[in-house]
Each structure stands twice: as structure tokens, then as C-alpha cells.
Design a protein around this motif. Sequence first.
Motif, PDB file in Angstrom:
ATOM      1  N   ASP A  71       0.815  -1.223   0.000  1.00 13.67           N
ATOM      2  CA  ASP A  71       0.000   0.000   0.000  1.00 13.67           C
ATOM      3  C   ASP A  71       0.850   1.275   0.000  1.00 13.67           C
ATOM      4  O   ASP A  71       0.321   2.375   0.136  1.00 13.67           O
ATOM      5  N   THR A  72       2.135   1.127  -0.162  1.00 11.57           N
ATOM      6  CA  THR A  72       3.111   2.235  -0.263  1.00 11.57           C
ATOM      7  C   THR A  72       2.931   3.294   0.832  1.00 11.57           C
ATOM      8  O   THR A  72       3.002   4.493   0.575  1.00 11.57           O
ATOM      9  N   ASP A  73       2.749   2.829   2.071  1.00 14.84           N
ATOM     10  CA  ASP A  73       2.629   3.771   3.189  1.00 14.84           C
ATOM     11  C   ASP A  73       3.931   3.882   3.991  1.00 14.84           C
ATOM     12  O   ASP A  73       3.956   4.457   5.072  1.00 14.84           O
ATOM     13  N   ASN A  74       5.012   3.334   3.438  1.00 15.17           N
ATOM     14  CA  ASN A  74       6.346   3.403   4.053  1.00 15.17           C
ATOM     15  C   ASN A  74       6.418   2.731   5.417  1.00 15.17           C
ATOM     16  O   ASN A  74       7.195   3.137   6.284  1.00 15.17           O
ATOM     17  N   ARG A  75       5.617   1.705   5.583  1.00 13.59           N
ATOM     18  CA  ARG A  75       5.688   0.849   6.765  1.00 13.59           C
ATOM     19  C   ARG A  75       5.077  -0.481   6.371  1.00 13.59           C
ATOM     20  O   ARG A  75       4.289  -0.565   5.424  1.00 13.59           O
ATOM     21  N   LEU A  76       5.455  -1.527   7.097  1.00 10.69           N
ATOM     22  CA  LEU A  76       4.983  -2.868   6.774  1.00 10.69           C
ATOM     23  C   LEU A  76       4.028  -3.366   7.851  1.00 10.69           C
ATOM     24  O   LEU A  76       4.384  -3.353   9.038  1.00 10.69           O
ATOM     25  N   ASP A  77       2.838  -3.772   7.428  1.00  7.95           N
ATOM     26  CA  ASP A  77       1.925  -4.418   8.364  1.00  7.95           C
ATOM     27  C   ASP A  77       2.368  -5.880   8.479  1.00  7.95           C
ATOM     28  O   ASP A  77       3.315  -6.301   7.799  1.00  7.95           O
ATOM     29  N   PRO A  78       1.724  -6.672   9.326  1.00  6.19           N
ATOM     30  CA  PRO A  78       2.186  -8.061   9.495  1.00  6.19           C
ATOM     31  C   PRO A  78       2.223  -8.881   8.203  1.00  6.19           C
ATOM     32  O   PRO A  78       3.135  -9.679   7.997  1.00  6.19           O
ATOM     33  N   VAL A  79       1.251  -8.698   7.312  1.00  5.29           N
ATOM     34  CA  VAL A  79       1.234  -9.451   6.055  1.00  5.29           C
ATOM     35  C   VAL A  79       2.373  -8.989   5.153  1.00  5.29           C
ATOM     36  O   VAL A  79       3.111  -9.809   4.581  1.00  5.29           O
ATOM     37  N   GLU A  80       2.544  -7.681   5.028  1.00  3.67           N
ATOM     38  CA  GLU A  80       3.628  -7.145   4.189  1.00  3.67           C
ATOM     39  C   GLU A  80       4.990  -7.567   4.734  1.00  3.67           C
ATOM     40  O   GLU A  80       5.900  -7.902   3.963  1.00  3.67           O
ATOM     41  N   PHE A  81       5.127  -7.550   6.053  1.00  3.23           N
ATOM     42  CA  PHE A  81       6.380  -7.966   6.672  1.00  3.23           C
ATOM     43  C   PHE A  81       6.669  -9.435   6.375  1.00  3.23           C
ATOM     44  O   PHE A  81       7.812  -9.798   6.081  1.00  3.23           O
ATOM     45  N   THR A  82       5.636 -10.271   6.431  1.00  2.00           N
ATOM     46  CA  THR A  82       5.804 -11.691   6.117  1.00  2.00           C
ATOM     47  C   THR A  82       6.311 -11.858   4.689  1.00  2.00           C
ATOM     48  O   THR A  82       7.212 -12.661   4.427  1.00  2.00           O
ATOM     49  N   ILE A  83       5.761 -11.085   3.763  1.00  3.74           N
ATOM     50  CA  ILE A  83       6.222 -11.120   2.373  1.00  3.74           C
ATOM     51  C   ILE A  83       7.694 -10.732   2.309  1.00  3.74           C
ATOM     52  O   ILE A  83       8.493 -11.404   1.652  1.00  3.74           O
ATOM     53  N   ALA A  84       8.061  -9.655   2.997  1.00  3.59           N
ATOM     54  CA  ALA A  84       9.448  -9.183   2.972  1.00  3.59           C
ATOM     55  C   ALA A  84      10.401 -10.241   3.524  1.00  3.59           C
ATOM     56  O   ALA A  84      11.449 -10.517   2.919  1.00  3.59           O
ATOM     57  N   VAL A  85      10.058 -10.829   4.654  1.00  2.74           N
ATOM     58  CA  VAL A  85      10.933 -11.844   5.248  1.00  2.74           C
ATOM     59  C   VAL A  85      11.060 -13.039   4.305  1.00  2.74           C
ATOM     60  O   VAL A  85      12.159 -13.567   4.114  1.00  2.74           O
ATOM     61  N   HIS A  86       9.951 -13.431   3.703  1.00  2.66           N
ATOM     62  CA  HIS A  86       9.995 -14.580   2.792  1.00  2.66           C
ATOM     63  C   HIS A  86      10.907 -14.282   1.593  1.00  2.66           C
ATOM     64  O   HIS A  86      11.708 -15.130   1.191  1.00  2.66           O
ATOM     65  N   LEU A  87      10.816 -13.089   1.050  1.00  2.99           N
ATOM     66  CA  LEU A  87      11.693 -12.701  -0.060  1.00  2.99           C
ATOM     67  C   LEU A  87      13.156 -12.691   0.379  1.00  2.99           C
ATOM     68  O   LEU A  87      14.039 -13.143  -0.361  1.00  2.99           O
ATOM     69  N   VAL A  88      13.426 -12.185   1.572  1.00  3.21           N
ATOM     70  CA  VAL A  88      14.797 -12.183   2.097  1.00  3.21           C
ATOM     71  C   VAL A  88      15.306 -13.613   2.228  1.00  3.21           C
ATOM     72  O   VAL A  88      16.433 -13.929   1.804  1.00  3.21           O
ATOM     73  N   MET A  89      14.505 -14.482   2.805  1.00  2.00           N
ATOM     74  CA  MET A  89      14.928 -15.872   3.007  1.00  2.00           C
ATOM     75  C   MET A  89      15.197 -16.560   1.677  1.00  2.00           C
ATOM     76  O   MET A  89      16.198 -17.274   1.534  1.00  2.00           O
ATOM     77  N   LYS A  90      14.324 -16.347   0.704  1.00  2.79           N
ATOM     78  CA  LYS A  90      14.506 -16.974  -0.602  1.00  2.79           C
ATOM     79  C   LYS A  90      15.747 -16.430  -1.298  1.00  2.79           C
ATOM     80  O   LYS A  90      16.499 -17.177  -1.926  1.00  2.79           O
ATOM     81  N   ARG A  91      15.990 -15.129  -1.162  1.00  4.71           N
ATOM     82  CA  ARG A  91      17.189 -14.550  -1.777  1.00  4.71           C
ATOM     83  C   ARG A  91      18.439 -15.139  -1.146  1.00  4.71           C
ATOM     84  O   ARG A  91      19.422 -15.419  -1.821  1.00  4.71           O
ATOM     85  N   ARG A  92      18.403 -15.339   0.159  1.00  7.64           N
ATOM     86  CA  ARG A  92      19.554 -15.947   0.846  1.00  7.64           C
ATOM     87  C   ARG A  92      19.761 -17.394   0.409  1.00  7.64           C
ATOM     88  O   ARG A  92      20.873 -17.914   0.500  1.00  7.64           O
ATOM     89  N   GLU A  93      18.699 -18.048  -0.083  1.00  3.56           N
ATOM     90  CA  GLU A  93      18.800 -19.399  -0.611  1.00  3.56           C
ATOM     91  C   GLU A  93      19.289 -19.409  -2.056  1.00  3.56           C
ATOM     92  O   GLU A  93      19.433 -20.466  -2.658  1.00  3.56           O
ATOM     93  N   GLY A  94      19.504 -18.213  -2.627  1.00  2.70           N
ATOM     94  CA  GLY A  94      20.008 -18.120  -3.997  1.00  2.70           C
ATOM     95  C   GLY A  94      18.954 -17.867  -5.050  1.00  2.70           C
ATOM     96  O   GLY A  94      19.264 -17.790  -6.235  1.00  2.70           O
ATOM     97  N   ILE A  95      17.705 -17.717  -4.634  1.00  2.00           N
ATOM     98  CA  ILE A  95      16.630 -17.430  -5.587  1.00  2.00           C
ATOM     99  C   ILE A  95      16.569 -15.918  -5.794  1.00  2.00           C
ATOM    100  O   ILE A  95      16.533 -15.155  -4.828  1.00  2.00           O
ATOM    101  N   LEU A  96      16.550 -15.479  -7.046  1.00  2.00           N
ATOM    102  CA  LEU A  96      16.534 -14.057  -7.350  1.00  2.00           C
ATOM    103  C   LEU A  96      15.175 -13.458  -7.012  1.00  2.00           C
ATOM    104  O   LEU A  96      14.139 -14.086  -7.193  1.00  2.00           O
ATOM    105  N   VAL A  97      15.206 -12.210  -6.537  1.00  2.00           N
ATOM    106  CA  VAL A  97      13.985 -11.471  -6.219  1.00  2.00           C
ATOM    107  C   VAL A  97      13.285 -11.154  -7.535  1.00  2.00           C
ATOM    108  O   VAL A  97      13.932 -10.784  -8.517  1.00  2.00           O
ATOM    109  N   PRO A  98      11.954 -11.290  -7.579  1.00  2.00           N
ATOM    110  CA  PRO A  98      11.227 -10.954  -8.814  1.00  2.00           C
ATOM    111  C   PRO A  98      11.496  -9.512  -9.242  1.00  2.00           C
ATOM    112  O   PRO A  98      11.724  -8.647  -8.395  1.00  2.00           O
ATOM    113  N   PRO A  99      11.428  -9.265 -10.557  1.00  2.00           N
ATOM    114  CA  PRO A  99      11.679  -7.885 -11.050  1.00  2.00           C
ATOM    115  C   PRO A  99      10.582  -6.927 -10.653  1.00  2.00           C
ATOM    116  O   PRO A  99       9.514  -7.294 -10.298  1.00  2.00           O
TER     117      PRO A  99
END
Length: 99
Positions: A71-99
Amino acid sequence: AVPAGATNASAQVADPWSLSPEDKQRYQGFFAQADQDRDGFVSGNEATQFFRMSQLPSQVLGKIWTLSDIDTDNRLDPVEFTIAVHLVMKRREGILVPP
């Protein structure tokens, strides 16, 4: 339907972006750690402190923030934060972040 010449095993490759219930629960615990002021959101400053521990480059973390702050409010709610953590974890596993 299984393509000709393929086996059921090869047709059922796990989706690398799927989120298990166990991971979701673990990420919710991370939210409680990152939300230092307990306002129900992770601010940019809180996120910077938390995600810096991932040791991913700032450019990658910025891209993850952009993808996660739906929602581009410059803060992460619990759902948005979960998405962010999941992307971080996948990137650390070597999977590229979607464009």
C-alpha cells in the motif's frame, strides 16, 4: 496432466515461493521482534535494523521493501512484513527477487 515422457515426480516440483504454515508462524515471531515500538507496523527504520542482519546488499533490500510495501505507506503491516521476510529468506537461498 503429465507431459509425455515426464513422471509424476518430475511434474510435482515444489513452488520455491510457497509459504509453509511453519514459516509463516516463524515470520510472525520476527514481526514481534522488528516492531520495536509495538505500534503494529514495522517502520523503515525498524526494517533497516532488522533486515540488515540478513547481510543482503542494500539494493536488494530496497527492492524487497518496494515489493512488500503493497500500500506504499512506508511501513509494513504483518502481512507485508511476512512477504518481505519470505523474499529475504529466498534470496539468501540463492533465488533471485522478482523484477
